[in-house]
Design an enzyme around this catalytic site. Structure first.
Site, PDB file in Angstrom:
ATOM      1  N   GLN A 100     -29.575  -2.858  -0.833  1.00  0.00           N
ATOM      2  CA  GLN A 100     -29.077  -4.410  -0.544  1.00  0.00           C
ATOM      3  C   GLN A 100     -28.117  -4.948  -1.654  1.00  0.00           C
ATOM      4  OE1 GLN A 100     -31.715  -7.516  -1.922  1.00  0.00           O
ATOM      5  NE2 GLN A 100     -32.348  -7.712   0.482  1.00  0.00           N
ATOM      6  N   TYR A 182     -29.535 -17.393  -2.249  1.00  0.00           N
ATOM      7  CA  TYR A 182     -28.495 -16.732  -2.707  1.00  0.00           C
ATOM      8  C   TYR A 182     -27.154 -16.975  -1.785  1.00  0.00           C
ATOM      9  CZ  TYR A 182     -32.031 -14.741  -5.452  1.00  0.00           C
ATOM     10  OH  TYR A 182     -33.217 -14.670  -6.212  1.00  0.00           O
TER      11      TYR A 182
END
Length: 370
Positions: A100, A182
């Site tokens: 990721q 994020y």
């Protein structure tokens, strides 16, 4: 046959079952570099019986970390540190490895969760964060610097370089982190994105930068290897990002060849009100799948094998990703296979581990090599 233990194909990646070990931040790296903790963590869960393991949020630049302990892949040193960890996993497991790629944006420069998780002041070795707008995550925090054209290009290029490094490491798939408040999620949400240029305002504009990053990563990662994305389907705040906008985002991603959407929620605002319950995010995954046909992963308090089986068998999602459940039971997929009549890989050293009752039901090789 168990639906959970049926195969699925993502481009050229053949997965023997529908279980992924979800990416879990360990906050234990040293200046972005993996270490012996990562050997322990990854090798343990690589023997879980899941078809794919996703390496924790791996940050594409130093100021993109959530905490000083976050994993990175932004230079030769961070790449070199991760190489022996992944090589060890490969020696002992057949599990597919995804990674990721992430950037924390305005949620960076934070203490580790067990140290309180609050923003680290600049006077205490914190760093200046960046974001789509000069809007702090919560009251009292230092505002991020709004990214200009140079900053946007720098970060986009950092995602590209990290994807190239991941491919050199032999990673099988990439997942872009566009969730949990994020940076890429910050561009999507009107809570955090107050821009007035082509990257703010309308839904089309707010989607623009995350889609540019996806296109750039997809453009350099080998065509035979899949690229997925993790999204927050809702901010759980009135006036924020929601499921209808997520579906439109998913449609744009489908045009660009996204291979899966990992459907989570929340993270962009401390005002969120999340109704926690087993499978509480599942309706979002189902809605995206039904509206777009994109392969979806369900996440969030999925702990029981029967629940995971129902999710896949009923068509609510194509795969499940487990985090806390895997930490609690690092052989979760073994036990699910025993319960559901599936088969998983186990190294020969462990073939004799089955209780006698399981051998009687499923035979000596049920946990063994396929």
């Amino acid at each position: 046959m168990s639906a959970l233990f049926s195969p699925i194909r993502l481009r050229d990646l053949e997965l023997p079952n529908r279980i992924m070990v979800a990416p879990m931040c360990q906050y234990s790296a040293e200046d972005g570099k993996a270490n012996d903790w990562h050997f322990t963590h990854m090798n343990t869960l690589a023997l879980s019986g899941a078809a794919m393991f996703c390496v924790e949020a791996t940050h594409v630049e130093q100021i993109g970390r959530i905490t000083p302990g976050c994993l990175g892949l932004w230079n030769d040193a961070t790449e070199a540190a991760l190489r022996p960890v992944l090589a060890s996993v490969r020696r002992h497991s057949t599990i597919a490895i995804a990674i990721q790629l992430a950037h924390a944006g305005r949620k960076g420069s934070s203490h580790r969760p067990w140290e309180g998780g609050q923003q680290i002041p600049l006077t205490e070795r914190g760093w200046q964060t960046v974001g789509p707008s000069e809007v702090a995550h919560k009251e009292g925090e230092l505002k991020p610097l709004a990214l200009d054209a140079v900053g946007l290009k720098r970060i986009r290029d950092a995602f590209v370089e990290a994807a190239r490094r991941a491919n050199r490491l032999g990673v099988d798939a990439v997942e872009l982190h566009c969730a949990h408040g994020y940076l890429l999620h910050q561009f999507l949400s009107p809570i955090s994105n107050h821009r007035t240029d082509k990257y703010g305002g309308s839904l089309q504009n707010r989607m623009r930068y995350p889609l540019e990053v996806f296109d750039a990563v997809r453009g350099v990662f080998p065509p035979k290897k899949p690229v997925g994305i993790k999204v927050s389907a809702t901010d759980w705040v009135d006036g924020g990002w929601d499921i209808q906008q997520t579906i439109e985002f998913a449609r744009e991603l489908k045009k660009r060849g996204v291979d899966w959407i990992d459907v989570s929620s929340g993270g962009v605002s401390p005002q969120q009100k999340i109704p926690l319950a087993p499978g509480y995010q599942l309706p979002f995954a189902q809605a995206i799948r039904e509206a777009t046909g994109v392969t979806t992963m369900a996440v969030g308090l999925i702990t029981e094998a029967s629940h995971a089986e129902d999710i896949v068998a009923s068509g609510k999602a194509d795969m499940v990703a487990l985090a806390r459940g895997m930490l609690y039971d690092p052989r979760w997929a073994w036990h699910a296979a025993a319960e559901l009549g599936g088969e998983v890989y186990a190294p020969p050293q462990y073939w004799r581990s089955q209780p006698a009752s399981q051998k009687a039901l499923f035979g000596e090789t049920r946990f063994g090599a396929r």
